[in-house]
Structure formats: C-alpha cells, structure tokens
Write a protein that holds these residues in place. Structure first.
Motif, mmCIF file in Angstrom:
data_model
loop_
_atom_site.group_PDB
_atom_site.id
_atom_site.type_symbol
_atom_site.label_atom_id
_atom_site.label_comp_id
_atom_site.label_asym_id
_atom_site.label_seq_id
_atom_site.Cartn_x
_atom_site.Cartn_y
_atom_site.Cartn_z
ATOM 1 N N PHE A 146 0.781 -1.212 0.086
ATOM 2 C CA PHE A 146 0.199 0.385 -0.096
ATOM 3 C C PHE A 146 0.434 1.304 -0.137
ATOM 4 O O PHE A 146 0.782 2.159 -0.642
ATOM 5 C CB PHE A 146 -0.623 0.019 0.942
ATOM 6 N N LEU A 147 1.900 1.220 0.873
ATOM 7 C CA LEU A 147 3.327 2.149 0.723
ATOM 8 C C LEU A 147 3.893 2.632 -0.060
ATOM 9 O O LEU A 147 3.793 3.513 -0.990
ATOM 10 C CB LEU A 147 3.701 2.207 1.803
ATOM 11 N N ASP A 148 3.906 1.184 -1.473
ATOM 12 C CA ASP A 148 4.580 1.520 -2.480
ATOM 13 C C ASP A 148 3.516 2.068 -3.885
ATOM 14 O O ASP A 148 4.489 1.235 -4.611
ATOM 15 C CB ASP A 148 5.532 0.344 -2.541
ATOM 16 N N ALA A 149 1.701 1.639 -3.418
ATOM 17 C CA ALA A 149 1.332 1.769 -4.128
ATOM 18 C C ALA A 149 1.706 2.679 -5.734
ATOM 19 O O ALA A 149 1.953 3.828 -4.525
ATOM 20 C CB ALA A 149 -0.005 1.918 -4.029
ATOM 21 N N PRO A 150 1.172 2.655 -7.011
ATOM 22 C CA PRO A 150 1.192 4.178 -7.601
ATOM 23 C C PRO A 150 -0.070 4.996 -7.122
ATOM 24 O O PRO A 150 -0.939 4.137 -6.833
ATOM 25 C CB PRO A 150 1.706 3.893 -8.939
ATOM 26 N N PHE A 151 0.594 6.435 -7.391
ATOM 27 C CA PHE A 151 -0.745 6.997 -6.971
ATOM 28 C C PHE A 151 -1.363 7.582 -8.472
ATOM 29 O O PHE A 151 -0.492 8.662 -9.188
ATOM 30 C CB PHE A 151 -0.483 8.156 -6.194
ATOM 31 N N ASP A 152 -2.773 7.292 -9.111
ATOM 32 C CA ASP A 152 -3.106 7.570 -10.349
ATOM 33 C C ASP A 152 -4.083 9.361 -9.526
ATOM 34 O O ASP A 152 -5.266 9.465 -8.729
ATOM 35 C CB ASP A 152 -4.646 7.293 -10.824
ATOM 36 N N ASN A 153 -3.503 10.847 -10.141
ATOM 37 C CA ASN A 153 -4.632 11.578 -9.692
ATOM 38 C C ASN A 153 -5.263 11.703 -10.528
ATOM 39 O O ASN A 153 -6.516 12.306 -9.807
ATOM 40 C CB ASN A 153 -3.620 12.662 -10.101
ATOM 41 N N GLU A 154 -6.256 11.284 -11.898
ATOM 42 C CA GLU A 154 -6.792 11.209 -12.654
ATOM 43 C C GLU A 154 -8.416 10.426 -12.190
ATOM 44 O O GLU A 154 -8.960 11.151 -12.523
ATOM 45 C CB GLU A 154 -6.172 11.262 -13.804
ATOM 46 N N ASN A 155 -7.491 9.691 -11.545
ATOM 47 C CA ASN A 155 -8.705 8.669 -11.006
ATOM 48 C C ASN A 155 -8.939 7.874 -10.006
ATOM 49 O O ASN A 155 -7.757 6.791 -9.644
ATOM 50 C CB ASN A 155 -9.425 7.316 -12.619
ATOM 51 N N ALA A 156 -9.611 8.438 -8.701
ATOM 52 C CA ALA A 156 -8.895 7.932 -7.320
ATOM 53 C C ALA A 156 -9.250 6.236 -6.687
ATOM 54 O O ALA A 156 -8.735 5.998 -6.499
ATOM 55 C CB ALA A 156 -9.598 9.106 -6.009
ATOM 56 N N GLU A 157 -10.426 5.980 -8.104
ATOM 57 C CA GLU A 157 -10.769 4.435 -7.800
ATOM 58 C C GLU A 157 -8.948 3.667 -7.920
ATOM 59 O O GLU A 157 -9.574 2.635 -7.750
ATOM 60 C CB GLU A 157 -11.355 4.341 -8.594
ATOM 61 N N ASN A 158 -7.851 3.959 -8.531
ATOM 62 C CA ASN A 158 -7.532 2.963 -8.840
ATOM 63 C C ASN A 158 -6.261 3.014 -8.363
ATOM 64 O O ASN A 158 -4.902 2.942 -7.694
ATOM 65 C CB ASN A 158 -6.766 3.367 -10.432
ATOM 66 N N ASN A 159 -6.575 4.008 -7.009
ATOM 67 C CA ASN A 159 -5.381 3.932 -5.686
ATOM 68 C C ASN A 159 -5.534 2.983 -4.911
ATOM 69 O O ASN A 159 -6.792 3.263 -3.463
ATOM 70 C CB ASN A 159 -5.403 5.543 -5.478
ATOM 71 N N GLY A 160 -4.825 2.061 -4.638
ATOM 72 C CA GLY A 160 -4.563 1.486 -3.402
ATOM 73 C C GLY A 160 -3.601 0.109 -3.931
ATOM 74 O O GLY A 160 -2.506 0.244 -4.324
ATOM 75 N N PRO A 161 -3.143 -0.868 -3.132
ATOM 76 C CA PRO A 161 -2.938 -2.035 -3.263
ATOM 77 C C PRO A 161 -2.830 -3.293 -4.145
ATOM 78 O O PRO A 161 -2.399 -4.150 -4.020
ATOM 79 C CB PRO A 161 -2.642 -2.638 -1.750
ATOM 80 N N TRP A 162 -3.152 -2.516 -5.154
ATOM 81 C CA TRP A 162 -3.623 -3.237 -6.691
ATOM 82 C C TRP A 162 -2.999 -2.704 -7.682
ATOM 83 O O TRP A 162 -2.493 -1.429 -7.884
ATOM 84 C CB TRP A 162 -5.271 -3.293 -6.476
ATOM 85 N N PHE A 163 -2.171 -3.697 -8.448
ATOM 86 C CA PHE A 163 -1.248 -3.819 -9.945
ATOM 87 C C PHE A 163 -2.878 -2.591 -10.387
ATOM 88 O O PHE A 163 -3.778 -3.105 -11.362
ATOM 89 C CB PHE A 163 -1.158 -4.643 -10.408
ATOM 90 N N GLY A 164 -2.545 -2.260 -11.112
ATOM 91 C CA GLY A 164 -3.331 -1.239 -12.283
ATOM 92 C C GLY A 164 -4.883 -0.157 -11.571
ATOM 93 O O GLY A 164 -4.812 -0.644 -10.304
ATOM 94 N N LYS A 165 -5.590 -0.231 -13.212
ATOM 95 C CA LYS A 165 -6.537 -0.119 -12.760
ATOM 96 C C LYS A 165 -8.055 -1.057 -12.211
ATOM 97 O O LYS A 165 -6.880 -2.043 -12.312
ATOM 98 C CB LYS A 165 -7.223 0.957 -14.201
ATOM 99 N N VAL A 166 -9.005 -0.452 -11.671
ATOM 100 C CA VAL A 166 -9.744 -1.728 -11.140
ATOM 101 C C VAL A 166 -10.371 -2.122 -12.059
ATOM 102 O O VAL A 166 -11.063 -0.654 -13.096
ATOM 103 C CB VAL A 166 -10.809 -0.441 -9.611
ATOM 104 N N HIS A 167 -11.200 -2.912 -12.117
ATOM 105 C CA HIS A 167 -11.608 -4.002 -12.962
ATOM 106 C C HIS A 167 -13.156 -4.124 -12.845
ATOM 107 O O HIS A 167 -12.761 -4.666 -11.696
ATOM 108 C CB HIS A 167 -10.454 -5.038 -14.248
ATOM 109 N N LYS A 168 -13.971 -3.999 -13.946
ATOM 110 C CA LYS A 168 -14.891 -4.361 -13.614
ATOM 111 C C LYS A 168 -15.674 -4.631 -14.680
ATOM 112 O O LYS A 168 -15.427 -4.362 -15.662
ATOM 113 C CB LYS A 168 -16.510 -2.871 -13.977
ATOM 114 N N THR A 169 -16.853 -6.095 -14.528
ATOM 115 C CA THR A 169 -16.846 -6.969 -14.823
ATOM 116 C C THR A 169 -17.890 -6.247 -16.249
ATOM 117 O O THR A 169 -18.231 -6.923 -17.404
ATOM 118 C CB THR A 169 -18.266 -7.921 -14.548
#
Length: 80
Positions: A41-64
């Motif tokens: 979490f501490l090293d996760a990249p930060f996305d200024n354009e889409n806060a939903e993508n900020n977290g301890p996961w790889f890349g963007k949040v995927h939705k079905t």
C-alpha cells in the motif's frame, strides 16, 4: 493477496444499473484499510486522474461491465 500484498482488483458489477458508487467505494476502502500498513500500500502508484485506482492493487480497478462486449462475443461463439 500475493506475498508482497498486492492484488488485482476486479469488481463483479454484472448489473451496473443497480450498482452505485457507494458500493464500489466501500469495497475499495475496505481493501485499502486491510492493507494500509503493508509495504504494497505504501509503495502503490498514485493516480491523480482516477482515485478509484489508488490502492494496493496492480493497475486500474477492473469491472465485469467493462468486458460485456467481449463476454457477449465469446458467448455467441460458444453457442455456435
């Protein structure tokens, strides 16, 4: 979670017209909280354009629902 604490984030919003942003935000916030003191979490990249993508996961949040066209196309081929 992987040994380093990161994961792929996929939300199963198979009926997006019934899902609301509160549902999405709640799940993402819970995962952030669970992982909040981890290196991932501490090293996760930060996305200024889409806060939903900020977290301890790889890349963007995927939705079905992002893949409905592909799922539909594959389903048609399987039926053939």
């Amino acid at each position: 979670f992987a040994p380093d604490g990161r994961c792929n984030m996929r939300l199963d919003d198979t009926n997006p017209s019934k899902e609301n942003q509160e549902y999405i935000d709640s799940i993402l916030e819970d995962v952030r909280w669970i992982q909040s003191d981890t290196e991932a979490f501490l090293d996760a990249p930060f996305d200024n354009e889409n806060a939903e993508n900020n977290g301890p996961w790889f890349g963007k949040v995927h939705k079905t629902s992002d893949s409905f066209q592909l799922i539909y196309k594959c389903t048609k081929e399987l039926i053939k």
